[in-house]
Scaffold this motif. Structure first.
Motif, mmCIF file in Angstrom:
data_model
loop_
_atom_site.group_PDB
_atom_site.id
_atom_site.type_symbol
_atom_site.label_atom_id
_atom_site.label_comp_id
_atom_site.label_asym_id
_atom_site.label_seq_id
_atom_site.Cartn_x
_atom_site.Cartn_y
_atom_site.Cartn_z
ATOM 1 N N UNK A 48 85.376 -172.517 -44.503
ATOM 2 C CA UNK A 48 84.644 -171.389 -44.336
ATOM 3 C C UNK A 48 85.064 -170.469 -43.117
ATOM 4 N N UNK A 49 85.691 -171.089 -42.023
ATOM 5 C CA UNK A 49 86.253 -170.588 -40.990
ATOM 6 C C UNK A 49 87.557 -169.811 -41.494
ATOM 7 N N UNK B 183 86.412 -166.623 -42.858
ATOM 8 C CA UNK B 183 85.995 -165.629 -41.936
ATOM 9 C C UNK B 183 87.303 -164.911 -41.245
ATOM 10 N N UNK C 64 84.490 -162.438 -49.719
ATOM 11 C CA UNK C 64 84.007 -163.558 -48.931
ATOM 12 C C UNK C 64 82.826 -164.425 -49.317
ATOM 13 N N UNK C 65 81.891 -163.723 -49.807
ATOM 14 C CA UNK C 65 80.441 -164.251 -50.215
ATOM 15 C C UNK C 65 80.844 -165.008 -51.453
ATOM 16 N N UNK D 13 82.369 -168.213 -50.606
ATOM 17 C CA UNK D 13 81.649 -168.776 -50.024
ATOM 18 C C UNK D 13 80.398 -169.645 -51.127
ATOM 19 N N UNK E 122 77.143 -171.565 -43.176
ATOM 20 C CA UNK E 122 77.074 -170.149 -43.333
ATOM 21 C C UNK E 122 76.572 -169.708 -41.822
ATOM 22 N N UNK F 170 77.533 -170.868 -39.085
ATOM 23 C CA UNK F 170 78.675 -170.899 -38.469
ATOM 24 C C UNK F 170 79.591 -170.040 -38.768
ATOM 25 N N UNK F 171 80.020 -169.909 -40.120
ATOM 26 C CA UNK F 171 81.211 -169.061 -40.481
ATOM 27 C C UNK F 171 81.026 -167.626 -40.748
ATOM 28 N N UNK F 172 79.451 -167.308 -41.111
ATOM 29 C CA UNK F 172 79.483 -165.875 -41.509
ATOM 30 C C UNK F 172 79.054 -164.888 -40.262
ATOM 31 N N UNK F 173 78.218 -165.641 -39.155
ATOM 32 C CA UNK F 173 77.849 -164.868 -38.088
ATOM 33 C C UNK F 173 79.000 -164.549 -37.301
ATOM 34 N N UNK F 174 79.146 -163.299 -36.735
ATOM 35 C CA UNK F 174 80.654 -162.846 -36.246
ATOM 36 C C UNK F 174 80.269 -162.747 -34.842
ATOM 37 N N UNK F 175 81.371 -163.374 -33.927
ATOM 38 C CA UNK F 175 81.212 -163.501 -32.774
ATOM 39 C C UNK F 175 82.491 -163.180 -32.168
ATOM 40 N N UNK G 129 70.863 -159.254 -38.573
ATOM 41 C CA UNK G 129 71.505 -158.002 -39.083
ATOM 42 C C UNK G 129 71.292 -156.595 -38.288
ATOM 43 N N UNK G 130 70.335 -156.371 -37.607
ATOM 44 C CA UNK G 130 70.093 -155.355 -36.831
ATOM 45 C C UNK G 130 71.039 -155.319 -35.463
ATOM 46 N N UNK H 68 76.608 -158.881 -41.827
ATOM 47 C CA UNK H 68 76.598 -157.647 -42.550
ATOM 48 C C UNK H 68 75.418 -157.974 -43.484
ATOM 49 N N UNK I 106 76.028 -160.782 -46.132
ATOM 50 C CA UNK I 106 75.716 -161.734 -45.630
ATOM 51 C C UNK I 106 74.331 -162.142 -45.430
#
Lengths: 308, 308, 308, 308, 308
Positions: free
Chosen positions: D163-164, D167, D180-181, D184, E91, E93-98, E170-171, E176, E179
């Protein structure tokens, strides 16, 4: 393959000819012994074979059920292959955008749909233990044939070609991003049906289970004449034959149903199903010639598979 | 088609009239032989038919179960056709955007939903072995009729028309890209239900299985009077008839249930289901005239199919 | 509706009072005949009713199983209605964007969720054969009531209102395109559960199957006293009653389970389930008043349905 | 693991050697007692063991069915792992965009697909109770090995690495948001199959159920000689052995089938399945070397597991 | 909860101590009456209890099957909760973008995953009839605890918090639009598993069915000694006890299996499953402290539930 014709008695008994012969000889021998040589002590109470018969028929019923489930699952998988082949073709025809009627795009669509027919045929042949390559040149062009020639697993390679074509269509702008994903989902479904068929093909029905039931049926048949002889005399012979035949046939049927891709009359009719897919997909690409060109040889060989 | 009416006894026995007649004659003959001519040696222990009866009823129970499963699966598939027809209509009504209430778009919506009713009717007729084209002119316009006229597979062609209309709606801007994909998924679901119905229609229930059970029931009935005669005398006749009737009827019922698209009273009620779909879809496009214009002829013919 | 209370014996036997009475009279008559008038010839070997009993119990077991499956499927469908109602409400609360806390959007959310409660109640009433409109004015506003008033199928109309509201939310910018599609999928799921419930409601369990089994049970009960009388004398009466009761009750239970939307105690508890949905959905829109206002009348009527 | 070889009799009886020995001694003892010491009073009516035998075989049939269902579900789960591994590889190959054929992207694809092979092997080993880390260095690079080294649950960690990587691919622009989705979702499917296998592995088949049936079979065997001795004399010994063997073997088979990940011959053939996955995935990344390098040691150990 | 330990005989018989005592007394009484007071007329043919026994074991087998299915479905649902909890965490961990490793986003991820552990525990406690709030302060922060404090349905409220957090992400631009939808689907799956567990918990297995079978077993046991006494004399006592025990235990097991969330040893092991989820999810957020801090008290209480 299962058709609805009348079954000649000869076929039914053909399957278990040898067994029937032995049963006849055996039960005749016993009745002769009993009647002519007065070895009357061999009569046993009917309850002994009755007990065995009840137990066996119970386990046989469950076993037939499991065999039937395998056979029906195989049929469902190939039904789903029909559905998803139609869906794939419909998506290729209706999602791919070709506002200027470019021949390039039309060729792309036709090649894709023909390749799907090829995939179905390859899978059918592979499951029956034949070469997956045979006869695919009717549907594939030279490049495609070259690509699959050296691949160990032809059906996986054809799905890969499908997927690479989708990537190309996205890059050329013939498909948008969502449409690519949607068609890819149909490929995934086809991949699952392929894997399901392989699973049924490659997984043996628990051998010892069949073996134990088979052995018990024989034990039951061995005991049966002794239980009947006192009341029936010579009439015991046809009765033993009738009951033994019934058990042997039901067991034989379960054995046949449990392996639905073994090139036997009871198989899932994959060749006929491939032909149906070809008919429907050719209709969508208006290519009657491809469909009608089909050599009729294969059908003849199907004709001889007429019963379960 | 299954309705909840009272079943006249005449209907129940009508199905197996001939068999009952023979059973009566046969068991009467035996009792006459036994009582008047004193051929008492023909009596056999009841355990023999009892053993057979237990075994047969076991296999019959499994077979009824499998037949019932086929019938219920057919019903589930047509239930799903109802659901997805409603979903398709809801999506066409609610996803297609028409801010300026253009008549062109409204026509598009109505034509699409009418075509769905046509698809259901075509599938129903095709499954029952009738021409899929018959009566579709109520729902389709001239162009559509012309398109399907020369197609081998009408239902596949109608789904293709659905899909091509979606493409047009996307190009005209009446639908966005996600909405097209979403409605396409509903088409895929309909395609699957169609394929499932065809699978049940085209796959014969293992013929030899039915055959063996049928033969064993006859063997059981042949033996039964000999087992009962000693204790019952003339009373044996009604008893044999009752037991034979029971077995024959349960078997007959399984035979009927296992083929749910054969234009028989026990069929999946596809005509009635199509009518329900028409009612609900006409409500959504506010077209009561189409629904109420329905000629009532067909219903009469349904009326005579009143039982399982 | 099934609750876990103790079952009074009177209830259990109440269901088959009449049959029990006849069985008692019948078996008493036979024992009197046998003991006092010495008509001893009527005794028959126990094996005859035993054979019948085994066969019937086999088919009865399968039939109970199928009835149970219908009942459990109905329960699963209503469980799924709970799940998807919660999901729908969660999506309406969490996907609809309302950064400035506009009351208009809040009203939209509340109206949508209340309409979902209305849909569940309408479906519940429709399945039980009542008017789907009754009591919906608690949840719907005037416009909505006016819209559904003239529709033949209220639940379909409510789903259409849901869908039209989603379109409006998209146009107003409260939802984005993906969110609309996602919520539409939840509507599709609800549509499927509705169709599934209607399928179970409208499809009769094969009538002749039940009929044959019912007739055989009676035949079995008729024969039973003759088989037992020799060994039991007067004790035969309670024994026949006990065995007959058992068969009749198991059959009766299957009859009840197979039709789970008939307004009987064994029904799927749709009213209670609607109440649960109302509780959870009111929690999400913080509208305790709506939930607690519920008149308690209906509950009372439920209270009297306390057993299977 | 189930193969289709001939089963040597010695294997079949090897499993229940001890039991067979005791049964032989026991039934011999009884017949000697009966014949030589004339303790004839110990004979009992056959109906007693017959009743027990029928009841036990009924429950045994259901139990075999449930054991078979567990075993078949395990096989379905691993079939689905094959399907989704192929799907994952196809998606990585066809969705990841690499117009300039950058080696970086190619490495990414190969590493991803190799890691999927590693995941399958790790899951297989973990289910059989071995260390999940063993042998993974063939497929994983150093960083990956370092990452999983200290994780309690290796398969979950590998899915996290998958998963990483997705990303990263999104951030690098090799995949778009939908792709990506979509990939996933395939990871989610693999996660479900993993969980399903663990569920079967960790949930014991109701112990007391097996225990009761086992105890009843022993009770049945203890009673059997007494019921047969009167009619069979010394012939009772082989008959008791045959019937006892049948019951013991069917029960043993159920015990073996119900736990399909216990490193026994009847296991789901996870090692062979992993090898198939490796073959197909190596074909997609054109890495024959990886596939053919495989040490053949493991296969030998499989060879000795040749029967159910 | 099912573990694979050896079962002490005392446990097995502990469950039906009282019944066994009565059976012993009853059968002893009869044999004494028969042998010492020569009331020999009470002997009845074995066929009567045999008929009853066969019928009961048939219905008992089906009933055990249905009870097993409920139990296995509950296990499948909790297996799916494990899977979807892992998927949700993966999800998050891997979808949230940071990209800038903001602590705010990391906190968001950790809080979300901890809340998922809380949800599982709350559901487990709620199903077993305990307060859903207990012990959640380990996983939730103050605001979350305050929010759920006044909610009637804690698990629904926690899912709502999940969903509101997704909206916030999302906000804030951490997720996205696709996701958000994808993770929302995982929430829907969890919502379905929760509803499924509640359905099994709240739907009583048809009470009268169990009741009838229970009553018939008692009738069977009452008749059994009379059928056996003639052949066995005093040996009848242990035989009756053995057979009665078998029926009573199988029935008891079915009763236990059919309600898998009743805080009994045969329950679905929800506490252990929650612990597994906690282990895997803590691994993903590198929070070993949370996992290892777990007080070991609860486990002790589990330890005493060691058998089915």
């Amino acid at each position: 393959m299962l058709l609805r014709n009348n079954i000649p008695l000869s076929y039914i008994f053909g399957k278990i000819k040898k067994e029937i012969f032995f049963v006849t000889a055996y039960s005749l021998g016993i009745v002769v012994l009993y009647q002519n040589f007065h070895v009357t002590r061999i009569s046993i109470p009917l309850a002994v074979p009755a007990l065995l018969g009840t137990i066996i028929s119970l386990l046989l019923a469950f076993r037939s059920n499991q065999a039937y489930d395998r056979w029906w699952e195989a049929r469902i998988l190939w039904g789903a292959i029909v559905n998803d082949s139609r869906t794939l073709a419909r998506q290729i025809v209706s999602l791919v955008d070709n506002p200027y009627a470019l021949p390039e795009v039309e060729n792309f669509q036709k090649r894709f749909i023909r390749r799907q027919i090829a995939w179905c045929n390859a899978l059918s042949q592979q499951l029956r233990g034949f070469s997956a390559h045979k006869g695919l040149e009717r549907y594939l062009d030279k490049n495609e044939m070259a690509f699959i020639k050296n691949q160990r697993n032809v059906t996986v390679a054809l799905l890969e070609l499908h997927a690479m074509d989708l990537k190309r269509a996205l890059n050329e702008g013939w498909l948008n991003k969502y449409q690519q994903i949607e068609i890819d989902k149909t490929l995934t479904a086809l991949c699952n049906h392929m894997g399901g068929s392989e699973r049924i093909k490659n997984t043996v029905f628990p051998v010892t289970y069949s073996k134990y039931i088979n052995m018990s049926i024989h034990l039951f048949i061995v005991l049966l004449p002794f239980g009947l002889i006192e009341y029936f005399g010579y009439m015991e012979v046809p009765l033993v034959i009738a009951i033994a035949t019934f058990f042997l046939l039901v067991e034989k049927m379960a054995v046949h149903l449990q392996d639905p891709f073994e090139n036997k009359p009871t198989d899932t009719p994959t060749t006929t199903i491939c032909r149906t897919i070809e008919k429907d997909l050719c209709q969508m690409i208006d290519d009657q010639k491809l469909y009608e060109d089909m050599p009729q040889v294969e059908k003849a060989s199907i004709g001889s598979y007429y019963i379960l």
